[in-house]
Design an enzyme around this catalytic site. Structure first.
Site, PDB file in Angstrom:
ATOM      1  N   ASN A 178       0.728  -1.310   0.169  1.00 24.91           N
ATOM      2  CA  ASN A 178      -0.101  -0.129   0.081  1.00 24.91           C
ATOM      3  C   ASN A 178       0.777   1.228   0.152  1.00 24.91           C
ATOM      4  O   ASN A 178       1.044   2.426  -1.512  1.00 24.91           O
ATOM      5  CB  ASN A 178      -1.606  -0.325   1.317  1.00 24.91           C
ATOM      6  CG  ASN A 178      -1.673   0.990   1.084  1.00 24.91           C
ATOM      7  OD1 ASN A 178      -1.660   1.659   0.102  1.00 24.91           O
ATOM      8  ND2 ASN A 178      -3.000   0.819   1.583  1.00 24.91           N
ATOM      9  N   ASP A 179       1.598   1.740   1.023  1.00 31.44           N
ATOM     10  CA  ASP A 179       2.256   2.905   1.191  1.00 31.44           C
ATOM     11  C   ASP A 179       3.305   2.657  -0.202  1.00 31.44           C
ATOM     12  O   ASP A 179       3.445   3.833  -0.820  1.00 31.44           O
ATOM     13  CB  ASP A 179       2.972   2.384   2.407  1.00 31.44           C
ATOM     14  CG  ASP A 179       1.974   3.158   3.794  1.00 31.44           C
ATOM     15  OD1 ASP A 179       0.746   3.403   3.551  1.00 31.44           O
ATOM     16  OD2 ASP A 179       2.586   2.418   4.577  1.00 31.44           O
ATOM     17  N   VAL A 180       3.735   1.595   0.162  1.00 33.48           N
ATOM     18  CA  VAL A 180       5.434   2.016  -0.892  1.00 33.48           C
ATOM     19  C   VAL A 180       5.055   1.556  -2.245  1.00 33.48           C
ATOM     20  O   VAL A 180       6.061   2.279  -3.766  1.00 33.48           O
ATOM     21  CB  VAL A 180       5.983   0.339  -1.289  1.00 33.48           C
ATOM     22  CG1 VAL A 180       6.253   0.233   1.058  1.00 33.48           C
ATOM     23  CG2 VAL A 180       5.172  -0.473  -1.318  1.00 33.48           C
ATOM     24  N   TYR A 238       0.741   1.230   6.310  1.00 37.55           N
ATOM     25  CA  TYR A 238       0.954   1.450   7.707  1.00 37.55           C
ATOM     26  C   TYR A 238       0.786   3.099   8.279  1.00 37.55           C
ATOM     27  O   TYR A 238       0.539   3.184   9.327  1.00 37.55           O
ATOM     28  CB  TYR A 238       2.767   0.814   7.461  1.00 37.55           C
ATOM     29  CG  TYR A 238       3.334   0.855   8.988  1.00 37.55           C
ATOM     30  CD1 TYR A 238       2.546  -0.257   9.908  1.00 37.55           C
ATOM     31  CD2 TYR A 238       4.257   1.804   9.801  1.00 37.55           C
ATOM     32  CE1 TYR A 238       4.042  -0.561  10.930  1.00 37.55           C
ATOM     33  CE2 TYR A 238       4.670   1.437  10.976  1.00 37.55           C
ATOM     34  CZ  TYR A 238       4.455  -0.081  11.814  1.00 37.55           C
ATOM     35  OH  TYR A 238       4.738   0.475  12.812  1.00 37.55           O
ATOM     36  N   ALA A 239       1.466   3.530   6.891  1.00 33.89           N
ATOM     37  CA  ALA A 239       1.180   4.765   7.223  1.00 33.89           C
ATOM     38  C   ALA A 239      -0.058   5.431   7.674  1.00 33.89           C
ATOM     39  O   ALA A 239      -0.468   7.043   7.665  1.00 33.89           O
ATOM     40  CB  ALA A 239       2.091   5.793   6.202  1.00 33.89           C
TER      41      ALA A 239
END
Ligand code: NDP
Length: 467
Positions: free
Chosen positions: A392-394, A432-433
């Site tokens: 997701n974040d990456v 995570y973010a």
């Protein structure tokens, strides 16, 4: 004994050099472990003070605990375990310093001349070891809880945080001077060194508490480096070259890792230590998405039917679902149908450095199919289908497009440049973010809302059915 120290040092260096490649990493780890065993034996031979039975009992208890943890702790919880191990390293160094002070006293405190070189060296290394060792211990415990997803209250915001830390810093200097210059006698030595440890412990908590959850990997790498510095300092105290070498290796490699991770997130270390990504960011809400297009494994199989180039992008969700074997199976099926299949690895995908490499190596995906972000980012625009599996974040284009985003400037995998992107995840919940991902709303993005293993198994079945 000196030859044994030399041998252990060589094995450490050789072992660490093995860790630079996935292929040789396990062997490197074992070699460094043998080096550590030799170092322990050499210390016991040299010290000769404690009975062999006590030493063997200690090693046996440590080995059993280490073995049980290694077998039981899932790969997804490895960062927490590393944080705890760092903390124990810091604690060990603090104990060395405390024991030394209580047994041998302080030279300067006992009235010896200030310019006595041994006394001067002690006066620097003993308080430094207690300070760094205890900051590492308590900072690592806070990092452990943050990595485990616990919300910890941090009462100090803004400037008050810096004033408090500065006040504790001054207290630490005063306590160090008290310990070095004016403490003599068991009671005064014990009191001043324990107060110094207490103040350092509080500083460790206050330093790590305000740092955001998403930055914890960097903090863990930094604490790892601190634990090495504390060990090296304790090596100076007890005059043990082995501890100095091992501690310096850990200190230096921890700093290098910290630097690599900061670069991967496009952040400076100062920004990480003062920032708060992950804790304060407003949690993304599923209602913020307007153009979600859902898909099924059957539809994705149809996409694969005409694809000649496919890139798989693994993320944390792949580890949670333990779907790495199914991902490899799907990749092999597509290759058998003539497509080129590659795996794009983001340096902070998952929850620890190298997490995705380890997962895919476990599933026997060949190393030459794994491509690092810089090597593959230019190729997404020529790719037919990208499958994002639990990442997701990456892959969040906000890092590139929205300067106000908490992850602005973080290098990401440019999956949205591909012809079609399929994202496998269970819901629209954030990574995570804790922030929204505009990728999901893009024209060329299809969402497959399933557990990664279930989705990939479905795709395997459907691709096989294509014949
Ligand atoms: P993210 O944490 O951004 O996203 C993971 C996604 O996986 C979630 O959105 C979740 O969505 C999905 N997921 C979870 N379980 C499953 C499942 N069983 N099946 C399918 N999907 C699942 O992961 P990334 O790898 O993209 O990014 C890593 C993040 O972690 C970065 O922010 C990084 O800074 C941080 N980090 C990195 C560390 C490292 O060293 N690599 C260490 C610690 C943190 P849903 O719930 O909807 O399924």
């Amino acid at each position: 004994v000196e030859y044994l120290y030399l041998l252990a040092t060589l094995l450490f260096v050789y072992g660490i050099s093995g860790l630079t490649r996935v292929r040789t990493a396990r062997r490197g780890n074992r070699i460094a472990g043998v080096g550590m065993l030799i170092a322990v034996v050499a210390v016991l031979l040299e010290a000769g003070a404690i009975s062999w039975w006590v030493a063997v009992l200690g090693m046996a208890i440590g080995s059993v605990i280490g073995y049980v943890l290694a077998v039981r702790v899932p790969l997804t919880a490895m960062p927490e375990m590393v944080a705890l191990l760092n903390g124990l390293g810091g604690a060990a160094s603090t104990f060395v310093a405390l024991a030394y002070i209580i047994v041998n006293g302080m030279h300067l405190g006992e009235g010896q001349a200030l310019m006595d070189i041994e006394g001067l060296a002690q006066s620097i290394t003993l308080p430094t070891t207690i300070l760094i060792g205890t900051v590492t211990l308590t900072g690592s415990v806070v990092a452990y809880y943050k990595l485990a997803g616990r919300k910890l209250l941090h009462p100090l915001k803004g400037a008050s945080r810096h004033y408090t830390n500065a006040a504790i810093g001054i207290l630490i200097i005063v306590l160090s001077l008290w310990l070095v210059l004016w403490s003599s006698g068991a009671l005064s030595l014990t009191t001043s060194s324990l107060l110094l440890a207490l103040a350092s412990g509080v500083l460790g908590v206050f330093l790590v508490l305000p740092i955001g959850g998403a930055d914890m990997p960097v903090v863990v790498a930094l604490l790892n480096s601190y634990s090495g510095i504390a060990a090296a300092a304790s090596g100076f105290i007890i005059n043990n070259p082995m501890l100095v070498v091992a501690g310096s290796l850990v200190g230096a490699s921890g700093l290098i890792l910290t630097n690599i991770m900061c670069k991967a997130m496009n952040r400076s270390l100062g920004n990480v230590l003062l920032g708060g990504i992950g804790d304060d960011a407003a949690a993304a809400d599923a209602r913020e998405y307007k153009h979600i297009k859902e898909t099924t494994p059957e539809e994705v199989a149809m996409l694969f039917d005409g694809a000649t180039s496919v890139i798989m992008v693994p993320g944390y969700g792949l580890a949670v679902a333990q779907a790495q074997h199914t991902l490899r199976e799907l990749g092999e099926l597509l290759e058998a149908r003539g497509a080129t299949v590659r795996y794009a690895i983001h340096p902070v995908a998952g929850r620890m450095p190298g997490h995705m490499n380890v997962l895919l190596a476990e599933a026997d995906v060949s190393y030459d199919k794994l491509f690092e972000m810089d090597k593959i980012n230019g190729d997404f625009k020529n790719t037919d289908v990208v499958v994002v599996v639990g990442a997701n974040d990456v892959v969040n284009p906000a890092a590139r497009e929205d300067p106000s985003s908490p992850i602005a400037g973080m290098p990401i995998l440019d999956v949205d440049h591909a012809q079609t992107v399929v994202v496998i995840k269970r819901s629209l919940s954030p990574g995570y973010a804790g922030i929204r991902n505009p990728l999901f709303d893009k024209e060329n993005c299809l969402m497959c809302f399933l557990d990664a293993k279930e989705a990939l198994q479905g795709m395997v079945t459907e691709v096989k059915a294509l014949g």
